[in-house]
Design an enzyme around this catalytic site. Structure first.
Site, short mmCIF file in Angstrom:
data_model
loop_
_atom_site.label_atom_id
_atom_site.label_comp_id
_atom_site.label_asym_id
_atom_site.label_seq_id
_atom_site.Cartn_x
_atom_site.Cartn_y
_atom_site.Cartn_z
N ARG A 45 -1.96 0.55 -10.03
CA ARG A 45 -1.02 1.52 -9.44
C ARG A 45 0.34 1.56 -10.14
NH1 ARG A 45 -2.78 0.92 -3.09
NH2 ARG A 45 -4.54 2.35 -3.28
N ASP A 65 0.82 -1.22 0.00
CA ASP A 65 0.00 0.00 0.00
C ASP A 65 0.85 1.27 0.00
OD1 ASP A 65 -2.25 -1.55 0.03
OD2 ASP A 65 -2.69 -1.27 2.16
#
Ligand code: S3P
Length: 434
Positions: free
Chosen positions: A352, A321
């Protein structure tokens, strides 16, 4: 439109550095989700302080209420009184943007009599769910959805589940937690194994509530079915190290900066990104203060000169994360950094790898991606306008880059999913226009 695509922020450089103590970093998201769900496994009220009032975790709390719990909330102090039996809700259960909410509720509800529909926002409805629906189906769960049960909305017809022995092909706390929750309703002891231990809040919290969950020396987790309701939860949610990490990077890249993050979980599966930032040259101290299900304390991050490049290829689940924010540190470090073995980044709130690459490219930073990672050549960040693509961690990462040079971030309402006061804290160290 979702998340108010039109909201934007402009962040201005913090030319003189800053020193702040952050005692209001958002409460831990993973633990808050689990508080909402695990309280349903007790027969008495759970008392939670400092519950995360982000959209994701409030959705999990709403779902607990839809399943029959009485939820009393005053600010972040929540009392959750579970019903005698979870009831069939009269409406769909909306997880919003939260993969954790959807995947864990899938495991929890697969073994509960009744019909349940889990849905979410346009981003969540495009994220893979077969990582939980497949193993759950193999133990008798009745779950369906688009793309043969891979995409939400998911329809669950809860019922009896078989015990299992499952070696997971991915190191994912969401998959592990879903399977553990299902195993609690199995017909005999179940066994679960992952290659690298993923964040272990589920095991720690359920054990603390009295569940029989043990791990042997080969990493197999044995889960006994529940014989009786568990003890309620009594806890103050610590600060979220993933949210704190934006300000850790802020301190590490800004001359004359120091940030102290207080009362944050120091669970080793959660602070690996801080270790990487330390390896890059930041000065970081950890001060353990207490142990409540897991170690909790303060982290102090001090600017200690220009950062050095790094290769990140191990323990990826422990910093997955934080990679967008770590990428900002890489972008201003000396030399070429590499991230490998991180294909999970492709299925987060956004792809991402793609969103970090497009943001950095807009900032004039040389970067290159491959299937499961990317390289970033450190340089001078150029002022840019960066689109968050509805991803909270992308929005916050590029906002932090604004401490060095003016940045505009568009589509910032997604920040409310995990860190509603992010911009308030940022305003304490530099000028921000919203
Ligand atoms: C989470 C697990 C991680 C993490 C997510 C929260 C959790 O996902 O990325 O933000 O609370 O269990 P995976 O388990 O898919 O790696």
């Amino acid at each position: 439109m979702s998340h108010g695509e039109f909201k934007k922020a402009t962040v201005f450089p913090a030319t003189d550095g800053f020193e702040i103590t952050c005692s209001d970093i958002a409460p831990d998201k993973s633990i808050s989700h689990r508080c909402a769900m695990f309280s349903l496994l007790s027969d008495r009220p759970s008392h939670i302080r400092n519950f995360l009032l982000g959209e994701d975790t409030l959705n999990s709390l709403n779902i607990a209420a839809q399943l029959g719990a009485t939820v009393e909330r005053e600010g972040g102090t929540v009392t959750i009184t579970p019903p005698a039996r979870l009831s069939e809700p009269s409406d769909v259960l909306d997880c919003g943007n939260a993969g954790t909410g959807m995947r864990l509720y899938c495991g929890l509800l697969a073994g509960v009599e009744g019909s349940f529909i889990l849905t979410g926002d346009k981003y969540l409805r495009n994220r893979p769910m077969n990582r939980v629906t497949k193993p759950l189906r193999s133990i008798g769960a009745k779950i369906d959805g688009r793309d043969n049960g891979n995409l939400a909305p998911l329809a669950i017809r809860g019922g009896t589940l078989k015990a299992f022995r499952y070696e997971s092909p991915i190191d994912s706390a969401q998959v592990k937690s879903a399977l553990i929750l299902a195993a609690l309703r199995g017909d005999a002891t179940s066994y679960y194994k992952e290659e690298l231990l993923s964040r272990d809040h589920t095991e720690r919290m359920l054990r603390g509530m009295g569940a029989s969950i043990s791990t042997d020396e080969d990493g197999w987790i044995a889960i006994e079915p529940l014989q009786a309701p568990l003890a309620p939860l009594e806890l103050t949610v610590p600060a979220d190290p993933s949210s704190g990490f934006f300000f850790a990077v802020a301190a590490a890249i800004t001359p004359n900066a120091r940030v102290t993050i207080t009362d944050v979980t120091l669970n080793p599966t959660r602070i690996e990104a801080y270790k990487m930032l330390e390896k890059m040259g930041a000065d970081i101290r950890y001060i353990t203060k207490e142990d409540l299900y897991e170690p909790i304390g303060d982290i102090v991050i001090t600017y200690a000169g220009k950062l050095r490049s790094i290769t990140v290829e191990e323990n990826i689940a422990w910093l997955i994360d934080e990679l967008p924010a770590l990428s900002i540190a890489m972008a201003v470090a000396e030399g070429r950094s590499t991230v490998k073995n991180a294909k999970e980044l492709r299925v987060k709130e956004s792809d991402r790898i793609a969103t970090v690459m497009s943001g950095l490219t807009a900032c004039g930073i040389e970067c290159d991606d491959f299937e499961d990672g990317y390289t970033i050549t450190g340089g001078e960040i150029r002022s840019a306008s960066v689109d968050s693509h509805g991803d909270h961690r992308i929005a916050m990462s590029f906002a932090v880059a604004g401490l060095l040079i003016q940045m505009e971030i568009t589509d910032i309402a997604c920040v409310d999913t995990s860190f509603p006061n992010f911009f308030d804290i940022l305003k304490g160290i530099t000028k921000v226009e919203l």
